[in-house]
Design a protein around this motif. Sequence first.
Motif: not given
Length: 525
Positions: A116, A392, A396, A401, A405
Amino acid sequence: MFKHLKNDLPASVVVFFVALPLCLGIALASGAPLFSGLIAGIVGGIVVGALSGSKIGVSGPAAGLAAIVLTAIGTLGGYENFLVAVVIGGVIQLIFGVLKAGIIGYYFPSSVIKGMLTGIGIIIILKQIPHFFGYDADPEGDFAFFQVDGENTFSEIFKSINNISLGSTIVGIVGLGILILWSNVLSKKGKIFQLIQGPLVAVVFGIVYYILTDSTSKYGISSEHLVSVPVPDSFDSFLGQFSFPNFAAITNPQIWVVGFTIALVASLETLLCVEATDKLDPHKNVTPTNRELLAQGTGNILSGLIGGLPVTQVIVRSSANIQSGGRTKLSAIFHGFLLLISVILIPTLLNKIPLSVLAAILLIVGYKLAKPALFKKMWDLGWKQFIPFTVTVVGIVFTDLLVGIALGLAVGIVIILIKSFQNSHFLHIEDKSDGKNRIKMTLAEQVTFFNKGAILNELDRLPENTYLELDVRKTIYLDNDIIEILEDFAVKAKERHIDIKIISERGIVENPDSFIEFFKLEKKS
């Protein structure tokens, strides 16, 4: 709390310069009044910063909620109706905090959290490239791959190449040079260079450059490439920028649905940012997550009551705070006061700041979040860490976002299931001196229905005339599905001349009549 003032004051200035364009951009991307983004930034800094237990987390309007806000304003019949949903969302967050739901954030794998941070770092870099070269058609706060203007992240970059503003580019390059020089060289030369931060010098250079050049010339900067803060004509017009919720619409079921959605998404985004921020913190402070939900809920109630967007803890501002040396919550609080004072006293001066110099600051923030060395580090940790991390990051960058995730978490769960499948038992083949295959199967501490396939395959592959030792001394939990498999296997074992010996804490049992009854007694003992 004031003993780190020399660290917190300079850090708050950097966070202020990072937060200012983001507050405006997120409001623009959300289809809300520009001033609503500033309100959320001020409340996130002062109110949430004061109530939060985080020492270095910074809250404000979040890009992850922009799409929800944009849709909700239209479906609920206006911004004043939407503000009711923000207040309701804040109340629900308070309930989450009282119910101690803050623990949810700890169930996300470290690889996903690192992914992230890296994904956000890459997004920051990609999104700031057009602003760096003076192509500002896209809202600053639009962090999703597909943008509100119909473009996507990469098409926007290609467009900026054909629409370069020379003045903005000069300011961006010089500003970036100042930041690198300040960080790598000057900050080590004396205390004055630590007290006065590079981003402040870069911004001052940008303002001076704009003032000294003709905006209509080749080297000038036109108004669309500058910060755009609302400038009130009088105190009354300043107060007129605040909006208030229309509580007459509270009976609308859609408002409650939107309120719950805001509470859920804002809480999840906050908890993930808390986890990520704590990992970035060089002093390894641990944020109390339930208190954070209470602080965020209070902030959203107040923000909604005076016309602000929903707030969450935001990783971009938090990481800028950490990278600038912030040590306590004062840096977050001061940045909120700087936003408040600036929009009241110096909005005209703020509107002379080139967006390209702010882009330079964010490029440094993005690079520190997404350093190439991190990819090698994750690769060295093995595929179980690298794959969720990579998924991830890619998720993203190419979606948004929360989707990124979710994809990383899904892959992480699949990997856990695969390893659980592989590690449910240990099989050891012993001597064959007496003509029997002596096989010892040792079950793991936790054996659940996830392990059914692996154990069933091993039992089915046992040849005839086998002597099976089943060791369950280390097993703390044995799922009923596994016991049923063993019960069925006991019937087949007699037909295939397989002898079974169970080794447990109570002793040794040869060829038990019923595994179900045996494990019932084992559990009671």
